[in-house]
Design a protein around this motif. Sequence first.
Motif, PDB file in Angstrom:
ATOM      1  N   GLY A  59       8.415  68.605  -5.060  1.00 45.60           N
ATOM      2  CA  GLY A  59       7.095  69.182  -5.201  1.00 45.60           C
ATOM      3  C   GLY A  59       5.970  68.177  -5.175  1.00 45.60           C
ATOM      4  N   VAL A  60       6.268  66.896  -4.875  1.00 46.26           N
ATOM      5  CA  VAL A  60       5.216  65.885  -4.785  1.00 46.26           C
ATOM      6  C   VAL A  60       4.312  66.148  -3.591  1.00 46.26           C
ATOM      7  CG1 VAL A  60       4.729  63.409  -4.548  1.00 46.26           C
ATOM      8  CG2 VAL A  60       6.668  64.191  -5.923  1.00 46.26           C
ATOM      9  N   LEU A  61       4.933  66.585  -2.480  1.00 46.15           N
ATOM     10  CA  LEU A  61       4.197  66.972  -1.286  1.00 46.15           C
ATOM     11  C   LEU A  61       4.501  68.430  -0.988  1.00 46.15           C
ATOM     12  CD1 LEU A  61       4.827  63.915   1.078  1.00 46.15           C
ATOM     13  CD2 LEU A  61       2.722  64.445  -0.164  1.00 46.15           C
ATOM     14  N   THR A  62       3.592  69.073  -0.289  1.00 44.82           N
ATOM     15  CA  THR A  62       3.775  70.470   0.096  1.00 44.82           C
ATOM     16  C   THR A  62       3.660  70.566   1.604  1.00 44.82           C
ATOM     17  OG1 THR A  62       2.768  71.207  -1.968  1.00 44.82           O
ATOM     18  CG2 THR A  62       2.938  72.831  -0.198  1.00 44.82           C
ATOM     19  N   PRO A  63       4.587  71.254   2.291  1.00 46.55           N
ATOM     20  CA  PRO A  63       4.472  71.428   3.727  1.00 46.55           C
ATOM     21  C   PRO A  63       3.138  72.057   4.072  1.00 46.55           C
ATOM     22  CG  PRO A  63       6.629  72.140   2.980  1.00 46.55           C
ATOM     23  CD  PRO A  63       5.815  71.886   1.749  1.00 46.55           C
ATOM     24  N   LEU A  64       2.428  71.448   5.039  1.00 45.24           N
ATOM     25  CA  LEU A  64       1.098  71.900   5.411  1.00 45.24           C
ATOM     26  C   LEU A  64       1.102  72.466   6.808  1.00 45.24           C
ATOM     27  CD1 LEU A  64      -0.839  68.806   4.075  1.00 45.24           C
ATOM     28  CD2 LEU A  64      -0.717  71.035   2.986  1.00 45.24           C
ATOM     29  N   ALA A  65       0.338  73.513   6.998  1.00 43.62           N
ATOM     30  CA  ALA A  65       0.237  74.130   8.328  1.00 43.62           C
ATOM     31  C   ALA A  65      -0.716  73.333   9.177  1.00 43.62           C
ATOM     32  CB  ALA A  65      -0.230  75.563   8.214  1.00 43.62           C
ATOM     33  N   GLY A  86     -10.614  59.484   6.961  1.00 43.11           N
ATOM     34  CA  GLY A  86     -11.149  58.347   7.692  1.00 43.11           C
ATOM     35  C   GLY A  86     -10.412  58.071   8.994  1.00 43.11           C
ATOM     36  N   MET A  87     -10.646  56.863   9.523  1.00 39.33           N
ATOM     37  CA  MET A  87     -10.085  56.468  10.798  1.00 39.33           C
ATOM     38  C   MET A  87      -8.562  56.387  10.765  1.00 39.33           C
ATOM     39  SD  MET A  87     -10.774  52.940  12.932  1.00 39.33           S
ATOM     40  CE  MET A  87      -9.913  51.976  11.678  1.00 39.33           C
ATOM     41  N   LEU A  88      -7.989  56.004   9.620  1.00 40.48           N
ATOM     42  CA  LEU A  88      -6.544  55.837   9.534  1.00 40.48           C
ATOM     43  C   LEU A  88      -5.803  57.145   9.792  1.00 40.48           C
ATOM     44  CD1 LEU A  88      -6.231  53.452   6.453  1.00 40.48           C
ATOM     45  CD2 LEU A  88      -5.970  52.883   8.876  1.00 40.48           C
ATOM     46  N   SER A  89      -6.367  58.256   9.317  1.00 41.77           N
ATOM     47  CA  SER A  89      -5.725  59.545   9.550  1.00 41.77           C
ATOM     48  C   SER A  89      -5.743  59.914  11.024  1.00 41.77           C
ATOM     49  CB  SER A  89      -6.404  60.638   8.729  1.00 41.77           C
ATOM     50  OG  SER A  89      -7.762  60.803   9.125  1.00 41.77           O
ATOM     51  N   LEU A  90      -6.718  59.400  11.776  1.00 41.70           N
ATOM     52  CA  LEU A  90      -6.781  59.638  13.217  1.00 41.70           C
ATOM     53  C   LEU A  90      -5.791  58.764  13.972  1.00 41.70           C
ATOM     54  CD1 LEU A  90      -8.161  61.014  15.654  1.00 41.70           C
ATOM     55  CD2 LEU A  90      -9.849  59.154  15.604  1.00 41.70           C
ATOM     56  N   ALA A  96       3.769  66.080  13.720  1.00 44.13           N
ATOM     57  CA  ALA A  96       2.830  67.147  13.383  1.00 44.13           C
ATOM     58  C   ALA A  96       2.719  67.319  11.870  1.00 44.13           C
ATOM     59  CB  ALA A  96       3.270  68.458  14.035  1.00 44.13           C
ATOM     60  N   ASP A  97       3.868  67.271  11.185  1.00 50.86           N
ATOM     61  CA  ASP A  97       3.863  67.395   9.723  1.00 50.86           C
ATOM     62  C   ASP A  97       3.228  66.172   9.072  1.00 50.86           C
ATOM     63  OD1 ASP A  97       4.980  68.687   7.170  1.00 50.86           O
ATOM     64  OD2 ASP A  97       5.863  66.690   7.091  1.00 50.86           O
ATOM     65  N   LEU A  98       3.557  64.988   9.589  1.00 52.32           N
ATOM     66  CA  LEU A  98       2.984  63.756   9.042  1.00 52.32           C
ATOM     67  C   LEU A  98       1.463  63.736   9.212  1.00 52.32           C
ATOM     68  CD1 LEU A  98       3.457  60.910   7.836  1.00 52.32           C
ATOM     69  CD2 LEU A  98       3.704  60.079  10.184  1.00 52.32           C
ATOM     70  N   THR A  99       0.993  64.174  10.372  1.00 51.42           N
ATOM     71  CA  THR A  99      -0.447  64.201  10.630  1.00 51.42           C
ATOM     72  C   THR A  99      -1.169  65.131   9.667  1.00 51.42           C
ATOM     73  OG1 THR A  99      -0.103  63.716  12.983  1.00 51.42           O
ATOM     74  CG2 THR A  99      -2.208  64.708  12.364  1.00 51.42           C
ATOM     75  N   ALA A 100      -0.578  66.299   9.413  1.00 56.78           N
ATOM     76  CA  ALA A 100      -1.194  67.240   8.476  1.00 56.78           C
ATOM     77  C   ALA A 100      -1.318  66.631   7.084  1.00 56.78           C
ATOM     78  CB  ALA A 100      -0.378  68.528   8.421  1.00 56.78           C
ATOM     79  N   THR A 101      -0.281  65.912   6.657  1.00 60.72           N
ATOM     80  CA  THR A 101      -0.324  65.272   5.343  1.00 60.72           C
ATOM     81  C   THR A 101      -1.370  64.161   5.307  1.00 60.72           C
ATOM     82  OG1 THR A 101       2.021  65.735   4.963  1.00 60.72           O
ATOM     83  CG2 THR A 101       1.012  64.023   3.622  1.00 60.72           C
ATOM     84  N   VAL A 135      -2.855  57.939  13.098  1.00 57.75           N
ATOM     85  CA  VAL A 135      -1.477  58.424  12.979  1.00 57.75           C
ATOM     86  C   VAL A 135      -1.084  59.300  14.174  1.00 57.75           C
ATOM     87  CG1 VAL A 135       0.078  59.888  11.633  1.00 57.75           C
ATOM     88  CG2 VAL A 135      -1.340  58.180  10.478  1.00 57.75           C
ATOM     89  N   PRO A 136      -1.824  60.386  14.478  1.00 67.90           N
ATOM     90  CA  PRO A 136      -1.418  61.188  15.643  1.00 67.90           C
ATOM     91  C   PRO A 136      -1.597  60.457  16.967  1.00 67.90           C
ATOM     92  CG  PRO A 136      -3.511  61.979  14.769  1.00 67.90           C
ATOM     93  CD  PRO A 136      -2.973  60.992  13.780  1.00 67.90           C
ATOM     94  N   VAL A 137      -2.674  59.678  17.094  1.00 73.64           N
ATOM     95  CA  VAL A 137      -2.896  58.953  18.347  1.00 73.64           C
ATOM     96  C   VAL A 137      -1.779  57.932  18.575  1.00 73.64           C
ATOM     97  CG1 VAL A 137      -4.418  57.346  19.548  1.00 73.64           C
ATOM     98  CG2 VAL A 137      -5.389  59.287  18.312  1.00 73.64           C
ATOM     99  N   GLY A 138      -1.496  57.130  17.544  1.00 71.00           N
ATOM    100  CA  GLY A 138      -0.424  56.145  17.667  1.00 71.00           C
ATOM    101  C   GLY A 138       0.918  56.798  17.918  1.00 71.00           C
ATOM    102  N   GLY A 139       1.171  57.918  17.250  1.00 68.77           N
ATOM    103  CA  GLY A 139       2.451  58.605  17.426  1.00 68.77           C
ATOM    104  C   GLY A 139       2.637  59.156  18.829  1.00 68.77           C
ATOM    105  N   VAL A 140       1.596  59.787  19.366  1.00 65.80           N
ATOM    106  CA  VAL A 140       1.697  60.376  20.707  1.00 65.80           C
ATOM    107  C   VAL A 140       1.854  59.282  21.763  1.00 65.80           C
ATOM    108  CG1 VAL A 140       0.422  61.643  22.480  1.00 65.80           C
ATOM    109  CG2 VAL A 140       0.472  62.496  20.125  1.00 65.80           C
ATOM    110  N   VAL A 141       1.072  58.213  21.650  1.00 70.86           N
ATOM    111  CA  VAL A 141       1.190  57.113  22.610  1.00 70.86           C
ATOM    112  C   VAL A 141       2.569  56.461  22.504  1.00 70.86           C
ATOM    113  CG1 VAL A 141       0.301  54.847  23.280  1.00 70.86           C
ATOM    114  CG2 VAL A 141      -1.290  56.679  22.654  1.00 70.86           C
TER     115      VAL A 141
END
Length: 234
Positions: free
Chosen positions: A228-234, A98-102, A86-91, A104-110
């Motif tokens: 501080g390079v990345l910030t936790p995203l909701a 684009g398609m690559l961001s989609l 969930a955190d990785l997907t938000a980042t 990530v969650p699809v590949g992870g859940v499967v």
Amino acid sequence: MESTAAGAAARRVSPSTLERWAPAAGSLFAALFVAAFIIGTVGLDDVGDKLPEITRNFQTADYRSTGGFIFILILLSALCFLWFLADLTATMRSLSQGMLSLLVPVGGVVFIAALVIAAAVFISPLLLVGHSPLEGGDPKTVATVYVVLTEIALGFFGLAGIAGALLMSAAVTVAYRNGLVPRWGAVAVIVGAIVTALTTWMFVLPILLVVLWVLVASVRRTIFYRRGVLTPLA
């Protein structure tokens, strides 16, 4: 009035405890999965490969407690993985639309769904073994079912390998394009993803490449958050 509104906005976007610890959840997933893998390798090593051998072992040994404990560890690791995902997907979505961001969650859940199903299919016969009619199934019948289900489980492990490879490749490509991963790191991950996708249909061991990637990504993300390079995203 403006300061009050600004304070309220700050409180709304302040990450929760779950969000702050989400990057470390990948490390928990890796630890739990490796523990289940080791226990399965050691505790179920004497089950055997051929039907007569498996039948003899099922007549004399009890694998129910070991199988049940392994499955509990797999379920706990799956929860940690989804927390991390969930955190990785938000980042990923904040870095790419684009398609690559989609992928990530699809590949992870499967990946995690196939992994849990594979473990359930593989372990379920072990929970049915009994040494009397009152304790469970007939050892010879259960051994036959075990041989068949092992092949089915290997197919689900193969599916998990392909999904994990897509997850790894998509995430590392987005990270590389945004300067978060060096070129050699991206190449290494993609090579590992190809190996995983091509070999998990035959061997379970390469699935550990996905687990290793999750561990490394979890550690790196935790470090990036602290710097501080990345910030936790909701």
